[in-house]
Design an enzyme around this catalytic site. Structure first.
Site, PDB file in Angstrom:
ATOM      1  NE  ARG A   1      -4.133   1.721   0.975  1.00 15.31           N
ATOM      2  CZ  ARG A   1      -5.011   2.299   0.106  1.00 15.31           C
ATOM      3  NH1 ARG A   1      -5.212   1.775  -1.227  1.00 15.31           N
ATOM      4  NH2 ARG A   1      -6.175   2.843   0.382  1.00 15.31           N
TER       5      ARG A   1
ATOM      6  CB  THR B   1      -9.358  -0.936  -7.528  1.00 17.29           C
ATOM      7  OG1 THR B   1      -9.411   0.040  -6.799  1.00 17.29           O
ATOM      8  CG2 THR B   1      -8.439  -2.295  -6.949  1.00 17.29           C
TER       9      THR B   1
ATOM     10  CB  ILE C   1      -3.731   4.524  -9.521  1.00 17.56           C
ATOM     11  CG1 ILE C   1      -4.617   4.162 -10.574  1.00 17.56           C
ATOM     12  CG2 ILE C   1      -2.320   4.030  -9.637  1.00 17.56           C
ATOM     13  CD1 ILE C   1      -4.089   4.809 -12.182  1.00 17.56           C
ATOM     14  CG  ASN C   2      -8.575   6.226  -4.546  1.00 17.12           C
ATOM     15  OD1 ASN C   2      -9.397   5.336  -4.490  1.00 17.12           O
ATOM     16  ND2 ASN C   2      -8.667   7.269  -4.039  1.00 17.12           N
TER      17      ASN C   2
ATOM     18  CG  ASP D   1      -8.714   5.408  -0.216  1.00 16.43           C
ATOM     19  OD1 ASP D   1      -9.890   5.737  -0.419  1.00 16.43           O
ATOM     20  OD2 ASP D   1      -8.453   4.323  -0.671  1.00 16.43           O
TER      21      ASP D   1
ATOM     22  CB  SER E   1      -7.061  -0.181   1.431  1.00 17.70           C
ATOM     23  OG  SER E   1      -7.553  -0.994   0.393  1.00 17.70           O
ATOM     24  CB  SER E   2     -12.247  -1.206   0.679  1.00 15.94           C
ATOM     25  OG  SER E   2     -13.056  -0.056   1.569  1.00 15.94           O
TER      26      SER E   2
ATOM     27  N   GLY F   1     -13.596  -1.995  -6.747  1.00 14.23           N
ATOM     28  CA  GLY F   1     -14.913  -1.306  -6.439  1.00 14.23           C
ATOM     29  C   GLY F   1     -14.878  -0.452  -5.311  1.00 14.23           C
ATOM     30  N   GLY F   2     -14.075   0.135  -4.822  1.00 11.74           N
ATOM     31  CA  GLY F   2     -13.837   0.900  -3.720  1.00 11.74           C
ATOM     32  C   GLY F   2     -14.590   0.245  -2.609  1.00 11.74           C
TER      33      GLY F   2
END
Ligand code: GLY
Length: 579
Positions: free
Chosen positions: A113, A390, A409-410, A432, A461-462, A482-483
């Site tokens: 990360r 993502t 890269i978000n 984030d 993060s998720s 998918g955030g």
């Protein structure tokens, strides 16, 4: 990772199937086992690769065929996606890789990360009144965390692979230098963000034609600067990115534009090997990403809550099932906003959150016939959910070694800023963090004090790369972009296989739902029946139909040892191939 040198023998059951068919055993005739199913996974006997881009799948499969292991193939795919899928494949971002050896030795996780630069401050995304300035945390040079991908992939290869970095990079360098024929998704993506991207001269020059138009499907797209950047990594290892010419280009990009990343930030970046979080669900062992991702923790928490209900009996996507899933999701996302952050900086009650007794307590408050309102925190004002990008890939080799990798890269195309002269996009992962505790990020996720900005810290993060074992044998490899919806997307593929007995392609393709506590709504994809929606509304739920959620690339290893790949049709370039 030990890689047995003996030639792989097909699993016994598969051999028996082939014999009963009186024909040679091939992936094609193994597929006959699935006759009568509506969705058919890819089938392989010796290896399987599922990624979000056909070209990445192909180069990774070649690595497996030529004797490489799943980690070799994963690193090759990771660099190839950085070329063929610039909106999310990356060397300017970071991610997580789970590795589960085929010999049942412990599952391990590589955390690469991004980190906050040393000069980052808790209030850097607040104005003089203390209000969060989202433009700054998403679309400026300040939005970039120190990239981790190159160091993370290199560490994976060094500790668990069998090929060298130069070999793993070769297909990506070729794709960047010689170019590749772009698919419609490539063109559509760049057209949809033209204004945002073209404000940055280097991005315009890298990803658009000289006149500013997009490359059309069927045309060849070349990235000579990215090829040179990748070549420097091939020549000098991680120092070819974190030091020397590439580091100089990144730092110059920052200092010209008010960014924070310095030479020292780059040189000091370290990926970390961590223990994944572990839980169980109906006899299966679930391994998923530990903090700084919230993903694994909350997948296990939700599964623990749902284990108390006969979900298989209630049926896939019935109103009863969706209601209970939504109630469990709300509880988990509420905890996420309070407790989760980078465990190198804050204490996170991980064992408490993933404890089955805690799940029993939470379950006791769920009304099986009535929705609970998510009233306790003031509602956020989320930006579009559709802006995230993502990418995930899953790989299993002939020795049963499994890799589950998610990196990002978000946003789609990250910050939109390309490092001038280096040809890659920078992440906007600093968004984030909690720009201000209690204020939602781009996904509407509320962050707490635990996720406040601190120098060197990893933002929450998720991402949830996940591997499932049964009796110490790898059986399911999965994960998704998918955030905020990564957690619930991954959860549903696990449930579709374990509770509903679906084959992996059906499990991946089935319509999904999502609830994240705030906003207080169940989001559903097309394909949930109007009758079901009415029943949910009668229970007090707000139901919103939105666009497709996630792009989950998964592999199921059958009891017979046959490998089944499920590529997510929600991403048109998705590809699962076995051999
Ligand atoms: N940037 C999205 C995530 O890491 O969850």
């Amino acid at each position: 990772m030990t890689t047995p040198t003996r030639k792989h023998l097909p699993p016994l059951t598969a051999v028996l199937v082939a014999l009963s068919l009186s024909i040679p055993l091939t992936p094609a005739n193994a597929d006959a086992i699935l006759e009568g199913e509506r969705f058919h996974p890819a089938v392989g006997l010796n290896g399987m690769v599922a990624t979000s881009h056909t070209l990445a799948t192909e180069v990774a499969l070649e690595v497996l065929k030529s004797g490489g292991n799943a980690i070799d193939a994963a690193v090759t795919a990771g660099f190839a996606l950085a070329v063929t899928q610039p909106r999310s494949g990356n060397i300017g971002g970071g991610g997580f890789m789970l590795i589960a050896p085929g010999d049942s030795s412990p599952v391990t996780a590589i955390d690469y990360r991004e980190t906050a630069p040393a000069a980052a401050t808790e209030t850097m995304f607040q104005d003089e009144n203390g209000d969060a300035v989202t433009e700054r945390s998403r679309f400026t040079h300040l939005a970039a965390g120190v990239p981790g991908t190159v160091a993370g992939l290199a560490l994976a290869l060094e500790k668990h692979g069998t090929i060298d970095l130069k070999t793993a990079l070769a297909p990506a360098i070729k794709l960047a230098r010689e170019g590749f024929v772009v698919p419609p998704r490539f063109t559509d993506g760049l057209e949809s963000v033209r204004d945002r991207l073209q404000q940055w001269p280097a991005t315009r020059a890298t990803f658009y034609k000289e006149d500013g138009s997009t490359y059309q499907p069927g045309e060849r797209f070349r990235q000579p600067e990215l090829a040179d950047t990748l070549q420097r990594i091939a020549d000098h290892g991680t120092a070819g990115f974190y030091e020397g010419e590439t580091a100089r280009l990144i730092v110059e990009e920052m200092s010209r534009n008010g960014g924070l990343i310095t030479e020292a930030d780059l040189k000091n970046y370290r990926p970390v090997e961590r223990q994944p979080v572990r839980g169980s669900y109906r006899g299966y062992d679930i391994y998923s990403m530990s903090p700084p991702s919230s993903g694994g923790t909350h997948i296990i928490q939700i599964l623990n809550i749902l284990e108390g209900y006969p979900m298989g009996e209630y049926g896939h996507n019935s109103a009863q099932s969706i209601h209970l899933m939504a109630e469990a999701m709300k509880l988990a996302y509420a905890d996420r906003s309070e407790y989760l952050g980078d465990t190198d900086f804050v204490d996170v009650p991980l064992s408490g959150l993933t404890d089955k007794r805690y799940a029993t307590e939470l379950r006791a408050d769920i009304d099986p016939g009535q929705a609970r309102a998510s009233l306790d925190i003031r509602a956020g004002n989320p930006a579009s959910y559709e802006s995230n990008e993502t990418t995930h890939f899953s790989i299993v080799d002939r020795w049963g070694n499994a890799v589950s990798n998610t990196y990002t890269i978000n946003f789609s195309y990250g910050s939109g800023i390309t490092v001038t002269g280096a040809g890659f996009l920078l992440n906007n992962e600093m968004d984030d963090f909690s720009a201000k505790p209690g204020v939602p990020n781009a996904y509407g996720l509320i962050g707490g004090e635990a996720n406040r900005i601190e120098p060197g810290k990893r933002m929450l993060s998720s991402m949830s790369p996940t591997i499932v074992r049964r009796d110490d044998r790898n059986v399911l490899v999965t994960g998704s972009p998918g955030g905020s919806r990564i957690i619930t997307t991954t959860l549903q593929v696990l449930m579709n296989v374990i509770d509903h007995g679906m084959n992996i392609q059906s499990a991946v393709s089935a319509p999904r739902i999502h609830h994240q506590w705030l906003p207080d709504e169940i989001r559903i994809e097309n394909g949930i029946s109007p009758d079901t929606i009415t029943l949910l509304q009668d229970m007090g739920h707000t139901v919103e139909t939105r666009s497709a959620m996630g792009a989950i690339q998964s592999i199921h290893i059958g009891d017979d040892g046959i490998l089944y790949g499920g590529a997510d049709p929600r991403r048109s370039t998705s590809s699962a191939q076995g051999y």
